[in-house]
Design a protein around this motif. Structure first.
Motif, mmCIF file in Angstrom:
data_model
loop_
_atom_site.group_PDB
_atom_site.id
_atom_site.type_symbol
_atom_site.label_atom_id
_atom_site.label_comp_id
_atom_site.label_asym_id
_atom_site.label_seq_id
_atom_site.Cartn_x
_atom_site.Cartn_y
_atom_site.Cartn_z
ATOM 1 N N ASN A 117 0.836 -1.200 0.000
ATOM 2 C CA ASN A 117 0.000 0.000 0.000
ATOM 3 C C ASN A 117 0.873 1.253 0.000
ATOM 4 O O ASN A 117 0.506 2.277 0.546
ATOM 5 C CB ASN A 117 -0.914 -0.003 1.234
ATOM 6 C CG ASN A 117 -2.117 0.888 1.047
ATOM 7 O OD1 ASN A 117 -2.771 0.830 0.013
ATOM 8 N ND2 ASN A 117 -2.394 1.737 2.020
ATOM 9 N N LEU A 118 2.030 1.130 -0.635
ATOM 10 C CA LEU A 118 3.026 2.200 -0.559
ATOM 11 C C LEU A 118 3.505 2.619 -1.931
ATOM 12 O O LEU A 118 3.719 1.770 -2.800
ATOM 13 C CB LEU A 118 4.276 1.698 0.169
ATOM 14 C CG LEU A 118 4.264 1.534 1.673
ATOM 15 C CD1 LEU A 118 5.663 1.118 2.111
ATOM 16 C CD2 LEU A 118 3.858 2.821 2.349
ATOM 17 N N VAL A 119 3.697 3.941 -2.084
ATOM 18 C CA VAL A 119 4.429 4.458 -3.239
ATOM 19 C C VAL A 119 5.598 5.249 -2.642
ATOM 20 O O VAL A 119 5.391 6.248 -1.963
ATOM 21 C CB VAL A 119 3.542 5.374 -4.116
ATOM 22 C CG1 VAL A 119 4.349 5.920 -5.283
ATOM 23 C CG2 VAL A 119 2.322 4.610 -4.643
ATOM 24 N N VAL A 120 6.803 4.747 -2.861
ATOM 25 C CA VAL A 120 7.986 5.405 -2.295
ATOM 26 C C VAL A 120 8.625 6.248 -3.391
ATOM 27 O O VAL A 120 8.954 5.733 -4.460
ATOM 28 C CB VAL A 120 8.999 4.368 -1.763
ATOM 29 C CG1 VAL A 120 10.182 5.069 -1.101
ATOM 30 C CG2 VAL A 120 8.331 3.422 -0.782
ATOM 31 N N LEU A 121 8.776 7.548 -3.125
ATOM 32 C CA LEU A 121 9.228 8.442 -4.193
ATOM 33 C C LEU A 121 10.701 8.833 -4.087
ATOM 34 O O LEU A 121 11.260 9.352 -5.042
ATOM 35 C CB LEU A 121 8.354 9.708 -4.214
ATOM 36 C CG LEU A 121 6.869 9.466 -4.565
ATOM 37 C CD1 LEU A 121 6.095 10.774 -4.562
ATOM 38 C CD2 LEU A 121 6.724 8.784 -5.922
ATOM 39 N N ASP A 122 11.320 8.604 -2.942
ATOM 40 C CA ASP A 122 12.712 9.050 -2.771
ATOM 41 C C ASP A 122 13.514 8.008 -2.009
ATOM 42 O O ASP A 122 12.982 6.996 -1.592
ATOM 43 C CB ASP A 122 12.734 10.346 -1.923
ATOM 44 C CG ASP A 122 12.226 11.536 -2.704
ATOM 45 O OD1 ASP A 122 12.677 11.729 -3.830
ATOM 46 O OD2 ASP A 122 11.353 12.260 -2.167
ATOM 47 N N ASP A 123 14.786 8.343 -1.759
ATOM 48 C CA ASP A 123 15.576 7.558 -0.808
ATOM 49 C C ASP A 123 15.023 7.847 0.587
ATOM 50 O O ASP A 123 14.600 8.973 0.865
ATOM 51 C CB ASP A 123 17.043 8.001 -0.829
ATOM 52 C CG ASP A 123 17.699 7.704 -2.172
ATOM 53 O OD1 ASP A 123 17.175 6.856 -2.923
ATOM 54 O OD2 ASP A 123 18.723 8.344 -2.459
ATOM 55 N N ILE A 124 15.040 6.843 1.444
ATOM 56 C CA ILE A 124 14.606 7.069 2.828
ATOM 57 C C ILE A 124 15.830 6.905 3.728
ATOM 58 O O ILE A 124 16.409 5.811 3.812
ATOM 59 C CB ILE A 124 13.468 6.087 3.222
ATOM 60 C CG1 ILE A 124 12.261 6.242 2.290
ATOM 61 C CG2 ILE A 124 13.068 6.289 4.696
ATOM 62 C CD1 ILE A 124 11.520 7.571 2.341
ATOM 63 N N GLU A 125 16.205 8.001 4.373
ATOM 64 C CA GLU A 125 17.458 8.016 5.149
ATOM 65 C C GLU A 125 17.235 7.583 6.602
ATOM 66 O O GLU A 125 18.169 7.155 7.263
ATOM 67 C CB GLU A 125 18.076 9.429 5.139
ATOM 68 C CG GLU A 125 18.333 9.999 3.746
ATOM 69 C CD GLU A 125 19.466 9.296 2.999
ATOM 70 O OE1 GLU A 125 20.231 8.548 3.636
ATOM 71 O OE2 GLU A 125 19.563 9.499 1.768
ATOM 72 N N ILE A 126 15.998 7.717 7.113
ATOM 73 C CA ILE A 126 15.756 7.343 8.517
ATOM 74 C C ILE A 126 15.546 5.821 8.580
ATOM 75 O O ILE A 126 15.230 5.194 7.557
ATOM 76 C CB ILE A 126 14.534 8.079 9.117
ATOM 77 C CG1 ILE A 126 13.253 7.740 8.336
ATOM 78 C CG2 ILE A 126 14.766 9.579 9.149
ATOM 79 C CD1 ILE A 126 11.983 8.313 8.955
ATOM 80 N N PRO A 127 15.744 5.209 9.765
ATOM 81 C CA PRO A 127 15.587 3.759 9.857
ATOM 82 C C PRO A 127 14.175 3.304 9.472
ATOM 83 O O PRO A 127 13.192 3.971 9.787
ATOM 84 C CB PRO A 127 15.844 3.457 11.337
ATOM 85 C CG PRO A 127 16.604 4.621 11.856
ATOM 86 C CD PRO A 127 16.168 5.806 11.043
ATOM 87 N N VAL A 128 14.120 2.195 8.768
ATOM 88 C CA VAL A 128 12.843 1.560 8.417
ATOM 89 C C VAL A 128 12.795 0.225 9.147
ATOM 90 O O VAL A 128 13.764 -0.543 9.122
ATOM 91 C CB VAL A 128 12.732 1.366 6.892
ATOM 92 C CG1 VAL A 128 11.487 0.551 6.541
ATOM 93 C CG2 VAL A 128 12.687 2.723 6.180
ATOM 94 N N LEU A 129 11.668 -0.016 9.829
ATOM 95 C CA LEU A 129 11.492 -1.236 10.630
ATOM 96 C C LEU A 129 10.596 -2.201 9.866
ATOM 97 O O LEU A 129 9.473 -1.842 9.491
ATOM 98 C CB LEU A 129 10.827 -0.844 11.960
ATOM 99 C CG LEU A 129 10.431 -1.956 12.909
ATOM 100 C CD1 LEU A 129 11.665 -2.661 13.461
ATOM 101 C CD2 LEU A 129 9.604 -1.380 14.067
ATOM 102 N N ARG A 130 11.110 -3.396 9.600
ATOM 103 C CA ARG A 130 10.263 -4.422 8.966
ATOM 104 C C ARG A 130 10.389 -5.687 9.807
ATOM 105 O O ARG A 130 11.459 -6.288 9.886
ATOM 106 C CB ARG A 130 10.716 -4.686 7.524
ATOM 107 C CG ARG A 130 9.753 -5.642 6.817
ATOM 108 C CD ARG A 130 10.056 -5.753 5.349
ATOM 109 N NE ARG A 130 11.202 -6.606 5.093
ATOM 110 C CZ ARG A 130 11.425 -7.222 3.936
ATOM 111 N NH1 ARG A 130 10.598 -7.073 2.943
ATOM 112 N NH2 ARG A 130 12.489 -7.973 3.785
ATOM 113 N N LEU A 131 9.290 -6.082 10.435
ATOM 114 C CA LEU A 131 9.350 -7.194 11.378
ATOM 115 C C LEU A 131 9.646 -8.509 10.667
ATOM 116 O O LEU A 131 9.161 -8.753 9.561
ATOM 117 C CB LEU A 131 8.023 -7.343 12.133
ATOM 118 C CG LEU A 131 7.447 -6.093 12.809
ATOM 119 C CD1 LEU A 131 6.284 -6.466 13.702
ATOM 120 C CD2 LEU A 131 8.503 -5.346 13.599
ATOM 121 N N ALA A 132 10.456 -9.335 11.319
ATOM 122 C CA ALA A 132 10.755 -10.676 10.778
ATOM 123 C C ALA A 132 10.524 -11.690 11.899
ATOM 124 O O ALA A 132 11.384 -12.503 12.226
ATOM 125 C CB ALA A 132 12.186 -10.721 10.260
#
Ligand code: FAD
Length: 294
Positions: A66-81
């Motif tokens: 449900n995402l459209v990412v338009l740029d680089d993301i410099e802050i931490p991104v959390l993806r649960l595993a």
């Protein structure tokens, strides 16, 4: 210049410089500089607490459907595993937030448990479904939700039942640093064959109305009150309108598809063009249903 991350954060499982093309169903976007993938709830809590202590903002990613990412993301991104374990107790199923939402609905169907048939074609994770209160065919997750677990933006663990005002159409309060950890759905004993038949009908409807062979992010715009975004876009003559490899699907005008090599810039331009044309033709301001990261 982004500041360096503290040592305790860097001890948690993470990867550097992962393209969002690999993390989202649409397959566009810049680079995820810091992708944290904790494997236990304790690690998730350590992540949130370290970010709070450092005053460091972060984003939470599920299946990226449900995402459209338009740029680089410099802050931490959390993806649960988290471990992919589903627990059954009577007619209740409990799943961690990183579990596949479609898979949970298949588990329920195989077990002869009714209530999650609507979820059969909704990609992403159970965490994303909880945050979005995902739904279809007049049903939504909160209808079957019994309890859910999450971390507050301060890193406090909470387990509770849903209450009025916490979930509404494609929205829940789990924004702004909340992290969904898992939930329990209360289903009903049903007939496995009848459940499978309902799922098959729902999937058939999707297969004939949605461009599922192309990468996409589901419906891009919200339906304005009493109207359909897809119909407005279609009536504005935009079906098949293409910028580079990004196109308004000829099958379903509210789906923008990636023909393979679309860039974030092409998607940004296509979305802006659709909004402008619909505004000019119908006087209606379309609002994105997808979340935009920039
Ligand atoms: C082909 C297709 C069909 C679709 N059909 C439907 C449909 O019928 N109905 C429907 O409702 N949606 C539909 N969608 C949209 C999407 O699948 C849902 O919104 C889904 O629930 C998003 O889950 P996700 O894990 O991919 O979340 P993501 O796209 O990764 O994230 C969506 C939001 O949830 C947040 N989030 C993700 N995980 C967590 C977490 N653990 N804790 C807190 N926040 C979190 C993110 O920060 C973001 O704000 C469709 C999408 C596609 C591609």
């Amino acid at each position: 210049m982004p500041r360096p991350l503290p040592d305790d954060l860097l001890k948690l499982p993470h990867r550097r410089d992962v393209p969002f093309a690999k993390l989202t169903t649409l397959g566009v976007g810049g680079t995820c500089r810091w992708l944290f993938e904790p494997t236990t709830e304790g690690e998730v809590q350590s992540f949130v607490r370290a970010c709070v202590r450092e005053g460091l903002p972060y984003k939470v990613l599920g299946g990226g459907s449900n995402l459209v990412v338009l740029d680089d993301i410099e802050i931490p991104v959390l993806r649960l595993a988290l471990p992919k374990e589903v627990i059954r107790e009577g007619t209740r199923l409990s799943a961690p937030a990183s579990y596949g939402h479609i898979r949970l609905s298949q588990d329920a169907a195989k077990a002869g448990l009714a209530g999650l048939e609507f979820a059969a074609g909704i990609p992403g994770t159970t965490g994303g479904a909880l945050r979005m209160n995902a739904g279809a065919y007049g049903r939504e997750l909160v209808d079957v939700l019994q309890t859910f677990r999450f971390l507050t933006p301060e890193g406090e663990l909470v387990e509770k039942r849903p209450e009025p005002g916490e979930f509404r159409y494609r929205w829940s309060f789990l924004t702004g640093g909340h992290v969904a950890l898992g939930y329990t759905v209360a289903l009903a004993e049903g007939d496995a064959e009848a459940i499978a038949a309902t799922v098959a009908v729902n999937m058939e409807k999707r297969g004939t109305s949605q461009p599922l062979s192309k990468r996409n992010a589901g419906c891009i715009f919200k339906n304005p009150t009493g109207s359909s975004a897809g119909r407005l876009i279609d009536q504005a003559g935009l079906k098949g309108f293409r910028i580079g490899d990004a196109e308004v699907s000829p099958e379903h005008a509210n789906f923008l598809v990636n023909h393979g090599h679309a860039t974030a810039a092409e998607f940004a331009e296509l979305m802006a063009t659709v909004r402008e044309k619909v505004r000019a033709v119908h006087g209606v301001e379309l609002e994105p249903e997808v979340e935009i990261w920039r």
